[in-house]
Design a protein around this motif. Structure first.
Motif, mmCIF file in Angstrom:
data_model
loop_
_atom_site.group_PDB
_atom_site.id
_atom_site.type_symbol
_atom_site.label_atom_id
_atom_site.label_comp_id
_atom_site.label_asym_id
_atom_site.label_seq_id
_atom_site.Cartn_x
_atom_site.Cartn_y
_atom_site.Cartn_z
ATOM 1 N N ASP A 192 -5.681 -6.320 -6.619
ATOM 2 C CA ASP A 192 -5.448 -5.065 -6.059
ATOM 3 C C ASP A 192 -4.641 -3.948 -7.354
ATOM 4 O O ASP A 192 -5.349 -3.096 -7.395
ATOM 5 C CB ASP A 192 -4.717 -4.998 -4.981
ATOM 6 N N GLU A 193 -3.819 -4.647 -8.098
ATOM 7 C CA GLU A 193 -3.593 -3.785 -9.068
ATOM 8 C C GLU A 193 -4.524 -3.603 -10.328
ATOM 9 O O GLU A 193 -4.388 -2.596 -10.727
ATOM 10 C CB GLU A 193 -1.924 -4.518 -9.746
ATOM 11 N N LEU A 242 -16.351 -1.768 -4.960
ATOM 12 C CA LEU A 242 -14.774 -2.182 -5.216
ATOM 13 C C LEU A 242 -14.375 -2.917 -4.181
ATOM 14 O O LEU A 242 -13.531 -3.715 -4.317
ATOM 15 C CB LEU A 242 -14.088 -0.644 -5.208
ATOM 16 N N VAL A 279 -10.134 1.901 -10.667
ATOM 17 C CA VAL A 279 -10.170 3.105 -9.980
ATOM 18 C C VAL A 279 -9.574 4.364 -11.000
ATOM 19 O O VAL A 279 -10.161 5.289 -11.141
ATOM 20 C CB VAL A 279 -9.207 3.086 -8.664
ATOM 21 N N LYS A 280 -8.466 4.036 -11.409
ATOM 22 C CA LYS A 280 -7.950 5.077 -12.417
ATOM 23 C C LYS A 280 -8.414 5.044 -13.974
ATOM 24 O O LYS A 280 -8.270 6.123 -14.600
ATOM 25 C CB LYS A 280 -6.544 4.682 -12.529
ATOM 26 N N ARG A 298 -12.303 -6.270 -4.359
ATOM 27 C CA ARG A 298 -11.015 -6.708 -3.980
ATOM 28 C C ARG A 298 -11.079 -7.861 -2.973
ATOM 29 O O ARG A 298 -10.017 -8.230 -2.574
ATOM 30 C CB ARG A 298 -10.523 -5.349 -2.822
ATOM 31 N N GLU A 351 -6.999 -1.103 -9.099
ATOM 32 C CA GLU A 351 -6.693 0.405 -8.927
ATOM 33 C C GLU A 351 -6.307 0.680 -10.518
ATOM 34 O O GLU A 351 -6.879 1.771 -10.601
ATOM 35 C CB GLU A 351 -5.334 0.087 -8.362
ATOM 36 N N GLU A 352 -5.678 0.033 -11.271
ATOM 37 C CA GLU A 352 -5.396 0.510 -12.452
ATOM 38 C C GLU A 352 -6.638 0.645 -13.395
ATOM 39 O O GLU A 352 -6.772 1.695 -14.166
ATOM 40 C CB GLU A 352 -4.290 -0.328 -13.437
#
Length: 143
Positions: A11-12, A80, A19-20, A84, A15-16
């Motif tokens: 998940d980290e 995504l 997503v970001k 995940r 996200e990092e």
């Protein structure tokens, strides 16, 4: 429990990195699961080794390789939520396939829940790496 740790790491990373788009995130490698005994037995017979476990590890470069923004150009993008769900998929999956053509890949296929014309796949490559590449990992020995 390992599953929760694996899921948090995945998940980290999603996200990092995805997503970001934070390519400077201090994420290099992370575990996402462990292959079942039948795959371990197959691997040991194939390679002549006697490993007790086969943990699955992803690197930053691997997750960036299959990021949706890149794979969309080839019509091969995982969503995504599918990325995940990798930890759960690996935990529940019972069907593994060995690619006799490549002689190094174990494959997992599953249905695409939103597109009946497609199958999703995970490719697990059994390979050696150059010794100098080992130095690119940031490891700490546990004693």
């Amino acid at each position: 429990m390992n599953k929760e740790r694996w899921q948090r790491s995945l998940d980290e990373a999603v996200e990092e990195l995805l997503v970001k788009g934070n390519l400077k995130a201090p994420i290099e490698v992370f575990e996402v699961g462990r292959l079942p005994q039948k795959v371990l037995k197959f691997y040991n017979e194939l390679t002549g080794q006697e490993l007790e476990t086969l943990n699955l590890v992803l690197s930053k470069s691997q997750i960036l390789h299959f990021r949706p923004a890149r794979k969309n150009a080839y019509d091969q993008a995982l969503r995504l939520e599918e990325i995940r769900g990798l930890v759960t998929l690996l935990e529940k999956n019972q069907d593994y396939f060995f690619d006799k053509k490549s002689k190094k890949d174990i494959l997992i296929f599953w249905e695409d829940e939103k597109d009946a014309t497609k199958l999703n796949k995970v490719v697990i490559t059994l390979a050696k790496m150059k010794r100098e590449d080992f130095r690119t990992f940031e490891l700490k020995a546990i004693r």
